[in-house]
Design a protein around this motif. Sequence first.
Motif, PDB file in Angstrom:
ATOM      1  N   GLY A  23      -9.294  23.673   5.620  1.00 37.53           N
ATOM      2  CA  GLY A  23      -8.035  23.851   4.840  1.00 37.53           C
ATOM      3  C   GLY A  23      -7.123  22.794   5.134  1.00 37.53           C
ATOM      4  N   ALA A  24      -7.406  22.092   6.392  1.00 40.31           N
ATOM      5  CA  ALA A  24      -7.108  20.254   5.733  1.00 40.31           C
ATOM      6  C   ALA A  24      -6.886  19.762   4.630  1.00 40.31           C
ATOM      7  N   ASP A  25      -5.877  19.549   4.918  1.00 39.86           N
ATOM      8  CA  ASP A  25      -5.798  18.510   3.435  1.00 39.86           C
ATOM      9  C   ASP A  25      -6.239  16.827   3.937  1.00 39.86           C
ATOM     10  N   VAL A  26      -7.132  16.627   3.331  1.00 38.82           N
ATOM     11  CA  VAL A  26      -7.616  15.482   3.514  1.00 38.82           C
ATOM     12  C   VAL A  26      -6.315  14.012   3.629  1.00 38.82           C
ATOM     13  N   ARG A  27      -5.660  15.075   2.674  1.00 38.38           N
ATOM     14  CA  ARG A  27      -4.296  12.972   2.202  1.00 38.38           C
ATOM     15  C   ARG A  27      -3.444  12.737   3.543  1.00 38.38           C
ATOM     16  N   ASP A  28      -3.569  13.733   4.545  1.00 38.25           N
ATOM     17  CA  ASP A  28      -2.642  13.972   5.234  1.00 38.25           C
ATOM     18  C   ASP A  28      -3.606  13.479   7.029  1.00 38.25           C
ATOM     19  N   ALA A  29      -5.092  13.502   6.596  1.00 39.10           N
ATOM     20  CA  ALA A  29      -5.381  13.434   8.045  1.00 39.10           C
ATOM     21  C   ALA A  29      -5.845  12.031   7.982  1.00 39.10           C
ATOM     22  N   ARG A  30      -6.269  11.247   7.008  1.00 36.32           N
ATOM     23  CA  ARG A  30      -7.262   9.645   7.083  1.00 36.32           C
ATOM     24  C   ARG A  30      -6.225   9.218   5.779  1.00 36.32           C
ATOM     25  N   ASP A  31      -6.581   7.884   6.340  1.00 37.44           N
ATOM     26  CA  ASP A  31      -5.839   6.925   4.864  1.00 37.44           C
ATOM     27  C   ASP A  31      -6.802   6.903   3.269  1.00 37.44           C
ATOM     28  N   ALA A  32      -6.952   6.395   2.442  1.00 38.96           N
ATOM     29  CA  ALA A  32      -7.160   6.082   1.781  1.00 38.96           C
ATOM     30  C   ALA A  32      -7.920   5.798   1.434  1.00 38.96           C
ATOM     31  N   ASP A  33      -9.248   6.480   0.420  1.00 38.58           N
ATOM     32  CA  ASP A  33     -10.230   5.192  -0.603  1.00 38.58           C
ATOM     33  C   ASP A  33     -10.143   4.472  -0.898  1.00 38.58           C
ATOM     34  N   ALA A  34      -9.247   4.497  -1.617  1.00 34.76           N
ATOM     35  CA  ALA A  34      -8.821   3.785  -3.194  1.00 34.76           C
ATOM     36  C   ALA A  34      -7.472   3.985  -3.490  1.00 34.76           C
ATOM     37  N   VAL A  35      -6.963   2.522  -3.516  1.00 44.95           N
ATOM     38  CA  VAL A  35      -6.025   2.296  -4.087  1.00 44.95           C
ATOM     39  C   VAL A  35      -5.736   1.582  -5.118  1.00 44.95           C
ATOM     40  N   GLY A  36      -4.917   2.005  -5.943  1.00 47.90           N
ATOM     41  CA  GLY A  36      -5.175   1.330  -7.821  1.00 47.90           C
ATOM     42  C   GLY A  36      -4.635   2.018  -8.358  1.00 47.90           C
ATOM     43  N   THR A  37      -4.370   1.560 -10.509  1.00 50.04           N
ATOM     44  CA  THR A  37      -4.065   1.995 -10.781  1.00 50.04           C
ATOM     45  C   THR A  37      -4.442   2.676 -12.164  1.00 50.04           C
ATOM     46  N   VAL A  38      -3.578   3.211 -12.959  1.00 49.18           N
ATOM     47  CA  VAL A  38      -4.509   4.508 -14.042  1.00 49.18           C
ATOM     48  C   VAL A  38      -4.840   3.359 -14.908  1.00 49.18           C
ATOM     49  N   THR A  39      -5.640   3.739 -15.438  1.00 50.80           N
ATOM     50  CA  THR A  39      -5.788   2.465 -16.780  1.00 50.80           C
ATOM     51  C   THR A  39      -6.207   3.587 -18.092  1.00 50.80           C
ATOM     52  N   SER A  40      -6.114   5.170 -18.285  1.00 47.51           N
ATOM     53  CA  SER A  40      -6.290   5.839 -18.911  1.00 47.51           C
ATOM     54  C   SER A  40      -6.099   7.680 -18.048  1.00 47.51           C
ATOM     55  N   GLY A  57      -9.735  -5.444  -2.585  1.00 50.04           N
ATOM     56  CA  GLY A  57      -9.776  -4.714  -1.488  1.00 50.04           C
ATOM     57  C   GLY A  57     -10.576  -3.650  -1.419  1.00 50.04           C
ATOM     58  N   TYR A  58     -10.352  -2.909  -2.565  1.00 50.88           N
ATOM     59  CA  TYR A  58     -10.865  -1.098  -3.071  1.00 50.88           C
ATOM     60  C   TYR A  58     -12.243  -1.732  -4.136  1.00 50.88           C
ATOM     61  N   GLU A  59     -12.875  -2.932  -4.337  1.00 50.36           N
ATOM     62  CA  GLU A  59     -13.226  -3.467  -5.743  1.00 50.36           C
ATOM     63  C   GLU A  59     -14.613  -2.718  -5.621  1.00 50.36           C
ATOM     64  N   TYR A  60     -14.946  -1.502  -4.731  1.00 51.61           N
ATOM     65  CA  TYR A  60     -15.943  -0.615  -4.842  1.00 51.61           C
ATOM     66  C   TYR A  60     -16.178   0.053  -5.744  1.00 51.61           C
ATOM     67  N   PHE A  61     -14.421   0.561  -6.145  1.00 51.02           N
ATOM     68  CA  PHE A  61     -14.411   1.922  -7.211  1.00 51.02           C
ATOM     69  C   PHE A  61     -13.924   1.126  -8.624  1.00 51.02           C
ATOM     70  N   GLU A  62     -14.382  -0.199  -8.505  1.00 55.19           N
ATOM     71  CA  GLU A  62     -14.282  -0.821 -10.022  1.00 55.19           C
ATOM     72  C   GLU A  62     -14.861   0.024 -11.359  1.00 55.19           C
ATOM     73  N   GLY A  63     -14.055   0.129 -12.479  1.00 55.98           N
ATOM     74  CA  GLY A  63     -13.823   1.430 -13.212  1.00 55.98           C
ATOM     75  C   GLY A  63     -14.924   2.873 -13.324  1.00 55.98           C
ATOM     76  N   SER A 103     -23.951   3.751  -7.715  1.00 56.39           N
ATOM     77  CA  SER A 103     -24.180   3.780  -9.004  1.00 56.39           C
ATOM     78  C   SER A 103     -23.108   2.433  -9.644  1.00 56.39           C
ATOM     79  N   PHE A 104     -22.922   2.565 -10.357  1.00 55.67           N
ATOM     80  CA  PHE A 104     -22.184   1.840 -11.572  1.00 55.67           C
ATOM     81  C   PHE A 104     -21.665   1.505 -12.548  1.00 55.67           C
ATOM     82  N   PRO A 105     -20.447   2.631 -13.157  1.00 51.09           N
ATOM     83  CA  PRO A 105     -19.694   2.999 -11.823  1.00 51.09           C
ATOM     84  C   PRO A 105     -19.462   3.242 -11.085  1.00 51.09           C
ATOM     85  N   VAL A 106     -19.884   3.116  -9.209  1.00 56.97           N
ATOM     86  CA  VAL A 106     -19.578   4.376  -8.231  1.00 56.97           C
ATOM     87  C   VAL A 106     -19.373   6.010  -9.424  1.00 56.97           C
ATOM     88  N   GLN A 107     -19.989   7.693  -8.745  1.00 60.56           N
ATOM     89  CA  GLN A 107     -19.774   8.572  -9.240  1.00 60.56           C
ATOM     90  C   GLN A 107     -19.364   8.964  -7.938  1.00 60.56           C
TER      91      GLN A 107
END
Length: 117
Positions: A23-40, A57-63, A103-107
């Motif tokens: 029931g713990a919210d991960v958003r309160d438990a640790r730093d984000a895995d990715a930070v970026g901008t909404v494209t769609s 620094g978060y290029e792993y999540f490109e695309g 995969s590219f992009p990661v899922q």
Amino acid sequence: MRTRIPVAAVALALVLAACEPRGADVRDARDADAVGTVTSVDDSAGVIAVGFAPDPGYEYFEGTVFDFAAQGALEGPDGEAVTGSDLSVGDRLEVWVEACAESFPVQCPDPVGRVLP
């Protein structure tokens, strides 16, 4: 008499102690895995599909397109639930994931996110 505790039992106890409580919210438990901008944004299929451009620094999540569950997986800066109509291209997000398909992009199934102010 001294009692010996098996090393495996100690390792298991440490792993369990590091796990988040149910029931713990991960958003309160640790730093984000990715930070970026909404494209769609597309919320026509029962999920909020958000195209994502990662910050340096978060290029792993490109695309990557994150599919947020319609209820509770995406929140605003004050913790309120966010819908697809609340998001706009250019909004900033933090995203938490548990595991991603290599995969590219990661899922990444079942992400949770927070819109930044």
